[in-house]
Design a protein around this motif. Structure first.
Motif, PDB file in Angstrom:
ATOM      1  N   LEU A  51       0.820  -1.216   0.000  1.00  0.00           N
ATOM      2  CA  LEU A  51       0.000   0.000   0.000  1.00  0.00           C
ATOM      3  C   LEU A  51       0.857   1.270   0.000  1.00  0.00           C
ATOM      4  O   LEU A  51       0.420   2.314  -0.480  1.00  0.00           O
ATOM      5  CB  LEU A  51      -0.962  -0.004   1.194  1.00  0.00           C
ATOM      6  CG  LEU A  51      -2.055  -1.074   1.099  1.00  0.00           C
ATOM      7  CD1 LEU A  51      -2.943  -1.033   2.333  1.00  0.00           C
ATOM      8  CD2 LEU A  51      -2.898  -0.911  -0.169  1.00  0.00           C
ATOM      9  N   GLU A  52       2.057   1.147   0.513  1.00  0.00           N
ATOM     10  CA  GLU A  52       2.962   2.292   0.447  1.00  0.00           C
ATOM     11  C   GLU A  52       3.348   2.560  -1.007  1.00  0.00           C
ATOM     12  O   GLU A  52       3.500   3.696  -1.445  1.00  0.00           O
ATOM     13  CB  GLU A  52       4.213   1.966   1.261  1.00  0.00           C
ATOM     14  CG  GLU A  52       5.121   3.158   1.502  1.00  0.00           C
ATOM     15  CD  GLU A  52       6.436   2.721   2.116  1.00  0.00           C
ATOM     16  OE1 GLU A  52       7.470   3.307   1.758  1.00  0.00           O
ATOM     17  OE2 GLU A  52       6.423   1.762   2.936  1.00  0.00           O
ATOM     18  N   ASP A  53       3.476   1.464  -1.759  1.00  0.00           N
ATOM     19  CA  ASP A  53       3.881   1.564  -3.158  1.00  0.00           C
ATOM     20  C   ASP A  53       2.706   1.935  -4.061  1.00  0.00           C
ATOM     21  O   ASP A  53       2.855   2.687  -5.018  1.00  0.00           O
ATOM     22  CB  ASP A  53       4.452   0.216  -3.607  1.00  0.00           C
ATOM     23  CG  ASP A  53       5.232   0.331  -4.896  1.00  0.00           C
ATOM     24  OD1 ASP A  53       6.380   0.804  -4.829  1.00  0.00           O
ATOM     25  OD2 ASP A  53       4.690  -0.022  -5.958  1.00  0.00           O
ATOM     26  N   MET A  54       1.544   1.355  -3.754  1.00  0.00           N
ATOM     27  CA  MET A  54       0.349   1.601  -4.568  1.00  0.00           C
ATOM     28  C   MET A  54      -0.798   1.950  -3.625  1.00  0.00           C
ATOM     29  O   MET A  54      -1.511   1.066  -3.143  1.00  0.00           O
ATOM     30  CB  MET A  54      -0.012   0.353  -5.395  1.00  0.00           C
ATOM     31  CG  MET A  54      -1.274   0.516  -6.237  1.00  0.00           C
ATOM     32  SD  MET A  54      -1.702  -0.993  -7.162  1.00  0.00           S
ATOM     33  CE  MET A  54      -2.318  -2.043  -5.831  1.00  0.00           C
ATOM     34  N   PRO A  55      -0.959   3.229  -3.324  1.00  0.00           N
ATOM     35  CA  PRO A  55      -2.018   3.602  -2.387  1.00  0.00           C
ATOM     36  C   PRO A  55      -3.393   3.199  -2.919  1.00  0.00           C
ATOM     37  O   PRO A  55      -3.657   3.351  -4.114  1.00  0.00           O
ATOM     38  CB  PRO A  55      -1.897   5.128  -2.318  1.00  0.00           C
ATOM     39  CG  PRO A  55      -0.530   5.452  -2.814  1.00  0.00           C
ATOM     40  CD  PRO A  55      -0.198   4.384  -3.812  1.00  0.00           C
ATOM     41  N   VAL A  56      -4.205   2.625  -2.045  1.00  0.00           N
ATOM     42  CA  VAL A  56      -5.580   2.278  -2.404  1.00  0.00           C
ATOM     43  C   VAL A  56      -6.480   2.999  -1.422  1.00  0.00           C
ATOM     44  O   VAL A  56      -6.329   2.843  -0.201  1.00  0.00           O
ATOM     45  CB  VAL A  56      -5.820   0.749  -2.327  1.00  0.00           C
ATOM     46  CG1 VAL A  56      -7.247   0.417  -2.724  1.00  0.00           C
ATOM     47  CG2 VAL A  56      -4.838   0.006  -3.225  1.00  0.00           C
ATOM     48  N   GLY A  57      -7.387   3.811  -1.931  1.00  0.00           N
ATOM     49  CA  GLY A  57      -8.215   4.638  -1.060  1.00  0.00           C
ATOM     50  C   GLY A  57      -9.371   3.877  -0.434  1.00  0.00           C
ATOM     51  O   GLY A  57      -9.775   2.821  -0.917  1.00  0.00           O
TER      52      GLY A  57
END
Lengths: 215, 331
Positions: free
Chosen positions: B243-249
């Motif tokens: 999630l740090e690499d690909m933030p998901v809201g």
């Protein structure tokens, strides 16, 4: 003093290279374990076993055909990164002496240069990227320079082997910039590159075999 | 290492012989190292060709079938296949609409698949390529193109295969696969090593109480080695990296894959999934579909990886598309 090598000589030298690779299989895989997936010795052995099987069919063929066939055999039997890299190198080396039944020292220069060009064209690595190019490039340069400087082929080969060895050892302190190991960055320091090592083994075996032709 | 094999240099050929004889209703061979669907190419459909080294079952041959791949080129253990089987498979699956290659981002695979693609183009078969680059651990965020493909292979292949079944064009299939790859991230943890049969020795060693985070599917060294932690803590670390690499809201939807690396029981995979689901719920991220099991393995390595694919309507629809392959069925 020049050397004359026939197709028969090449078949015998290629057999020796195949044996040298097989003998160093575990060593090459061990080096690869530190940097990649530990299969370099296996891939090389598979490729050179296929070459060894093919060599008897090549008796009587010209040297260009012999080397091109070795290249194609490596490409079609190994896969991995080694197949296309070494395969392209041997194919280009073969094209450089196309149709020749015999080669001399000046032909060897053309073959070495073409081999290097093939590997570089396929893999796009530069000197210092911690790859086989670190062995191949300086070895070819040293051989070419010595031959152009009028040295005899045997001392030129000695210089090529020495430069190749130094190049191979230089990979210990390099950070990998190509292939799987490049993802490890700084952690690759301290490990000798397996591709640079297999290139050195092939070069050394070749040089030793040619040197036995010295009267 | 104990292995049920005969000659270590014949493991791939003997495995293939067994595989094809076990699943004749699904697959047939078109080359000693090339497998395609038993019913051959479909006129006007893009052919999806995947492949890579052996040792990752179900990847890659297990995914030859409806809804996923049309053909697979098979390499030696952990080594790319040569161009010949790739080309043979390409010709055999070409239904006249071109062929998509999709495989993990490894230099060896790229060289061999590119050589095959050049030869296929010379024979008039258009080929496009989508490289899978889901492994967060393998390169920093600003160098995504250097990342390797690991368990995310499954999502990218699944999406590409589904899109191809809709009779989409080669450009559309490629775009869907690229979208899947761009929205997929994986982080793995290894507990033990694995042994390439012909090498005979483990690729690396981990102490009885150690784990390694970010290890590659071929045993390539990872990003952090440390004491083995409880499953919850490991799940938290893996999800945090992703999630740090690909933030998901909050409110967004994802597909989750908890993938076993070969020697980890499903019990442990579900314990990992349990915590992954909790974390996502805490963050308001909705799980649209989950996959728990072995999808891309590393021989007998113990450990697992967590993959998230961020979804939009198109990806959801393609993810829901049925699949019927020897080692993956979805209705």
């Amino acid at each position: 003093m020049d050397v004359t090598l026939t197709g028969k000589d090449f078949i015998s030298i290629l057999n020796e290279i195949a044996d040298a690779i097989e003998k160093n299989q575990d060593y090459l895989s061990e080096l690869d374990s530190a940097l990649g997936d530990g299969d370099h010795g296996v891939s090389m052995t598979i490729g050179w076993r296929a070459v060894k099987e093919k060599l008897p069919e090549l008796a009587g063929k010209d040297i260009g055909t012999i080397l091109k066939t070795v290249g194609m055999t490596l490409v079609s039997s190994v896969g991995a990164a080694m197949g296309p890299l070494y395969g392209t190198g041997f194919m280009r080396a073969g094209m450089a002496v196309d149709g020749k039944q015999e080669v001399t020292g000046s032909d060897l220069v053309k073959m070495f240069v073409a081999f290097r060009e093939g590997v570089v064209a396929r893999g796009k690595a530069n000197v210092g990227d911690k790859t086989m190019v670190d062995t191949i490039h300086p070895a070819v340069e040293a051989f070419k320079t010595a031959m152009e400087g009028g040295e005899d082929v045997y001392s030129a080969l000695d210089k090529a082997v020495a430069a190749g060895e130094a190049g191979m050892k230089s990979t210990i302190n390099l950070v990998s910039k190509m292939g799987r190991s490049s993802r490890l960055g700084e952690r690759t320091i301290g490990h000798q590159d397996p591709g640079a090592t297999s290139s050195y083994i092939m070069l050394k075996t070749f040089a030793d075999a040619v040197k036995r032709h010295r009267g | 290492m104990k292995k049920l094999i005969n000659d270590p240099y014949k493991v791939v050929d003997e495995m293939l012989e067994g595989f094809v004889n076990a699943h004749p209703q699904y697959v047939k061979m078109v080359h000693p190292r090339g497998v395609i669907r038993a019913n051959g190419p479909k006129e006007g459909k893009v052919g999806v060709v995947i492949g890579g080294g052996s040792g990752h079952k179900p990847a890659f041959i297990g995914y030859v079938g409806y809804g996923v791949a049309d053909g697979v080129a098979v390499g030696n253990v952990f080594a790319s296949p040569p161009p010949d089987p790739i080309l043979a498979v390409t010709k055999a699956v070409n239904g006249g609409a071109g062929v998509l290659y999709s495989y993990g981002n490894y230099q060896g695979d790229i060289m061999n698949f590119d050589m095959a693609a050049e030869m296929a183009e010379m024979e008039g078969i258009p080929v496009e390529t989508v490289l899978v680059t889901d492994d967060v651990a393998s390169a920093p965020k600003d160098q995504v193109s250097r990342r390797r493909g690991i368990a995310g292979d499954f999502f990218v292949f699944k999406i590409a295969g589904a899109k191809a079944e809709t009779m989409a064009s080669l450009a559309e299939v490629k775009a869907a696969a690229e979208k899947a790859n761009a929205n997929t991230r994986t982080m793995g943890v290894a507990l033990t090593s694995c042994t390439v049969p012909a090498a005979g020795k483990p690729i690396f060693t981990l102490a009885e109480d150690e784990m390694e985070i970010g290890l590659g599917v071929h045993g390539e060294p990872g990003v952090r080695r440390g004491k083995l932690e409880p499953a919850d803590a490991v799940a938290e670390a893996l999800v945090a990296h992703i999630l740090e690499d690909m933030p998901v809201g909050s409110g967004e939807e994802v597909a989750v894959l908890v993938n076993g690396l070969g020697a980890t029981p499903y019990m442990e995979l579900y314990i990992m999934f349990r915590r992954v689901a909790q974390i996502l719920k805490e963050k308001g991220i909705r799980i649209y579909r989950s996959y728990v099991g072995e999808y891309v393995t590393s021989l007998e390595m113990a450990g697992c990886s967590v993959t998230l694919m961020r979804l939009d309507d198109e990806l959801k629809e393609l993810l829901d598309f049925p699949a019927d392959t020897p080692m993956f069925v979805q209705r």
